[in-house]
Design a protein around this motif. Structure first.
Motif, PDB file in Angstrom:
ATOM      1  N   ARG A 220     -12.700   7.873   5.679  1.00 52.93           N
ATOM      2  CA  ARG A 220     -11.575   7.849   6.607  1.00 52.93           C
ATOM      3  C   ARG A 220     -11.582   6.595   7.473  1.00 52.93           C
ATOM      4  N   TYR A 221     -12.727   6.204   7.956  1.00 51.04           N
ATOM      5  CA  TYR A 221     -12.790   5.052   8.851  1.00 51.04           C
ATOM      6  C   TYR A 221     -12.349   3.779   8.139  1.00 51.04           C
ATOM      7  N   ILE A 222     -12.631   3.688   6.844  1.00 50.88           N
ATOM      8  CA  ILE A 222     -12.220   2.505   6.076  1.00 50.88           C
ATOM      9  C   ILE A 222     -10.701   2.471   5.963  1.00 50.88           C
ATOM     10  N   ARG A 223     -10.110   3.602   5.568  1.00 53.18           N
ATOM     11  CA  ARG A 223      -8.654   3.661   5.419  1.00 53.18           C
ATOM     12  C   ARG A 223      -7.966   3.401   6.752  1.00 53.18           C
ATOM     13  N   TYR A 224      -8.484   4.016   7.796  1.00 50.61           N
ATOM     14  CA  TYR A 224      -7.863   3.863   9.114  1.00 50.61           C
ATOM     15  C   TYR A 224      -7.911   2.408   9.568  1.00 50.61           C
ATOM     16  N   ASN A 225      -9.062   1.792   9.458  1.00 49.64           N
ATOM     17  CA  ASN A 225      -9.215   0.422   9.945  1.00 49.64           C
ATOM     18  C   ASN A 225      -8.397  -0.563   9.120  1.00 49.64           C
ATOM     19  N   GLU A 226      -8.307  -0.348   7.808  1.00 48.09           N
ATOM     20  CA  GLU A 226      -7.441  -1.189   6.988  1.00 48.09           C
ATOM     21  C   GLU A 226      -5.979  -1.040   7.405  1.00 48.09           C
ATOM     22  N   THR A 227      -5.577   0.193   7.681  1.00 42.17           N
ATOM     23  CA  THR A 227      -4.194   0.424   8.116  1.00 42.17           C
ATOM     24  C   THR A 227      -3.916  -0.265   9.444  1.00 42.17           C
ATOM     25  N   MET A 228      -4.876  -0.193  10.366  1.00 41.59           N
ATOM     26  CA  MET A 228      -4.668  -0.847  11.655  1.00 41.59           C
ATOM     27  C   MET A 228      -4.611  -2.369  11.502  1.00 41.59           C
ATOM     28  N   ASP A 229      -5.395  -2.942  10.602  1.00 40.29           N
ATOM     29  CA  ASP A 229      -5.288  -4.376  10.332  1.00 40.29           C
ATOM     30  C   ASP A 229      -3.895  -4.713   9.796  1.00 40.29           C
ATOM     31  N   PHE A 230      -3.393  -3.870   8.905  1.00 37.81           N
ATOM     32  CA  PHE A 230      -2.054  -4.033   8.353  1.00 37.81           C
ATOM     33  C   PHE A 230      -1.000  -3.956   9.449  1.00 37.81           C
ATOM     34  N   ILE A 231      -1.129  -2.974  10.337  1.00 40.54           N
ATOM     35  CA  ILE A 231      -0.167  -2.807  11.436  1.00 40.54           C
ATOM     36  C   ILE A 231      -0.231  -3.990  12.396  1.00 40.54           C
ATOM     37  N   ASP A 232      -1.433  -4.471  12.688  1.00 42.06           N
ATOM     38  CA  ASP A 232      -1.562  -5.637  13.565  1.00 42.06           C
ATOM     39  C   ASP A 232      -0.833  -6.843  12.986  1.00 42.06           C
ATOM     40  N   ALA A 233      -0.929  -7.019  11.664  1.00 41.02           N
ATOM     41  CA  ALA A 233      -0.233  -8.129  11.021  1.00 41.02           C
ATOM     42  C   ALA A 233       1.275  -7.956  11.117  1.00 41.02           C
ATOM     43  N   LEU A 234       1.751  -6.739  10.920  1.00 44.73           N
ATOM     44  CA  LEU A 234       3.181  -6.456  11.069  1.00 44.73           C
ATOM     45  C   LEU A 234       3.643  -6.717  12.502  1.00 44.73           C
ATOM     46  N   GLU A 235       2.840  -6.255  13.460  1.00 45.94           N
ATOM     47  CA  GLU A 235       3.223  -6.423  14.863  1.00 45.94           C
ATOM     48  C   GLU A 235       3.282  -7.900  15.247  1.00 45.94           C
ATOM     49  N   GLN A 236       2.353  -8.684  14.764  1.00 45.03           N
ATOM     50  CA  GLN A 236       2.330 -10.112  15.077  1.00 45.03           C
ATOM     51  C   GLN A 236       3.601 -10.805  14.601  1.00 45.03           C
ATOM     52  N   GLN A 237       4.193 -10.281  13.538  1.00 44.59           N
ATOM     53  CA  GLN A 237       5.416 -10.855  12.989  1.00 44.59           C
ATOM     54  C   GLN A 237       6.661 -10.097  13.446  1.00 44.59           C
ATOM     55  N   SER A 238       6.512  -9.221  14.462  1.00 37.37           N
ATOM     56  CA  SER A 238       7.625  -8.438  15.029  1.00 37.37           C
ATOM     57  C   SER A 238       8.301  -7.558  13.983  1.00 37.37           C
ATOM     58  N   GLU A 239       7.517  -7.078  13.029  1.00 31.75           N
ATOM     59  CA  GLU A 239       8.040  -6.218  11.976  1.00 31.75           C
ATOM     60  C   GLU A 239       7.951  -4.736  12.329  1.00 31.75           C
ATOM     61  N   VAL A 240       7.226  -4.399  13.373  1.00 32.99           N
ATOM     62  CA  VAL A 240       7.144  -3.027  13.862  1.00 32.99           C
ATOM     63  C   VAL A 240       7.247  -3.055  15.383  1.00 32.99           C
ATOM     64  N   PHE A 241       7.550  -1.892  15.952  1.00 39.50           N
ATOM     65  CA  PHE A 241       7.533  -1.746  17.409  1.00 39.50           C
ATOM     66  C   PHE A 241       6.574  -0.613  17.746  1.00 39.50           C
ATOM     67  N   ILE A 242       5.632  -0.871  18.653  1.00 43.08           N
ATOM     68  CA  ILE A 242       4.566   0.090  18.916  1.00 43.08           C
ATOM     69  C   ILE A 242       4.557   0.507  20.386  1.00 43.08           C
ATOM     70  N   ILE A 243       4.477   1.802  20.605  1.00 41.63           N
ATOM     71  CA  ILE A 243       4.209   2.375  21.928  1.00 41.63           C
ATOM     72  C   ILE A 243       2.834   3.009  21.850  1.00 41.63           C
TER      73      ILE A 243
END
Length: 299
Positions: A220-243
């Protein structure tokens, strides 16, 4: 505001999910209802009450009953293997005490997806409310069944548990379903990463019939951390909005202090209100033609 191809993605986290409840209360106060919602564990319960247009229900149920032994009991855990009273939560409360608006939920045009984990394979399953008929409460229950403190739910010949074990933040599912604007409500601060579980051996002893589930717990920790890396990349490019909270919330998965829970709920409401102008700009601006971040991580 054109909300076509916009999605709301709700993380779980046990009773940390009251943060999400507060944020969704603000959304509902503003009349903001996105056409696609996908939730995991407590996020699935939050999603259900968002779709049924019951703004106070999450707050009443998940804070008001937290000291009721029918809701949460360590004695029941020791005697029967369940910390949370699932029959009370998914039968007595919605059908008798704090009625769930089944009709509004069923008739809503909002696409509502609940994530669960298949115990045999360890892989995520995604259930759309339109496919479930009268069975959606069973799927909500399955999505919230945490390992070691809950029992798997049997549904259509499959044994199901907590969706967070296999897909804690289903951003890839939302993107694959065609959503170009993705709004995430997370219950951990920016930069949080999971550590490897120390319960892998216990999982194999507790669930000898479910090697897939044990693998999901171990990885689980591997999947979660990979997903968060993916989300961070999306956020850096303004592709997602996070609260999300600025710092770690004062509550964990299990919490019986109502003052802390109310404070967490209020923090979710405040954070959503302070983010609202930026959220409206994000939803209003045309989506990027880029569908994957340049730093995309596969998986």
């Amino acid at each position: 505001m054109n909300l076509k191809n916009s999605a709301l993605i709700l993380e779980g986290g046990g009773l940390r999910g009251v943060y999400t409840s507060g944020a969704l209360r603000f959304f509902m106060d503003q009349g903001l209802f996105l056409p696609y919602v996908i939730g995991v564990s407590m996020g699935a319960c939050n999603a259900a009450n968002y779709v049924s247009r019951q703004p106070e229900r999450n707050r009443i149920v998940n804070i008001g009953f937290v000291n009721d032994s029918r809701y949460l009991s360590y004695l029941r855990l020791l005697a029967g293997g369940e910390l949370f009273g699932m029959k009370f939560i998914f039968d007595t409360i919605p059908n008798s005490l704090i009625p769930f608006d089944y009709q509004t939920f069923r008739e809503s045009d909002t696409k509502c997806i609940t994530v669960v984990t298949n115990c045999k394979t360890g892989e995520p399953l995604y259930f759309d409310k339109s496919e479930l008929g009268e069975d959606y409460l069973s799927i909500f229950q399955a999505s919230t069944c945490l390992p070691f403190i809950s029992k798997p739910v049997q549904y259509n010949g499959q044994m199901l548990m907590d969706g967070g074990l296999s897909d804690s933040i289903p951003i890839r599912k939302s993107i694959s379903d065609g959503n170009r604007k993705n709004v995430l409500i997370l219950t951990q601060p920016k930069g949080y990463r999971k550590k490897q579980s120390r319960l892998n051996g216990f999982a194999r002893m507790r669930y000898p019939r479910f090697p897939g589930l044990c693998e999901a717990i171990a990885n689980r920790y591997i999947r979660y951390n990979e997903t968060m890396d993916f989300i961070d990349a999306l956020e850096q490019q303004s592709e997602v909005f996070i609260i999300r909270p600025i710092s770690a919330l004062p509550v964990g998965r299990i919490e019986r202090n109502k003052n802390k829970l109310y404070a967490t709920y209020d923090q979710g409401y405040l954070d959503a209100s302070e983010s609202y102008e930026g959220l409206c700009r994000y939803l209003t601006n045309p989506p990027s033609t880029q569908t994957q971040p340049t730093a995309c991580i596969s998986g």
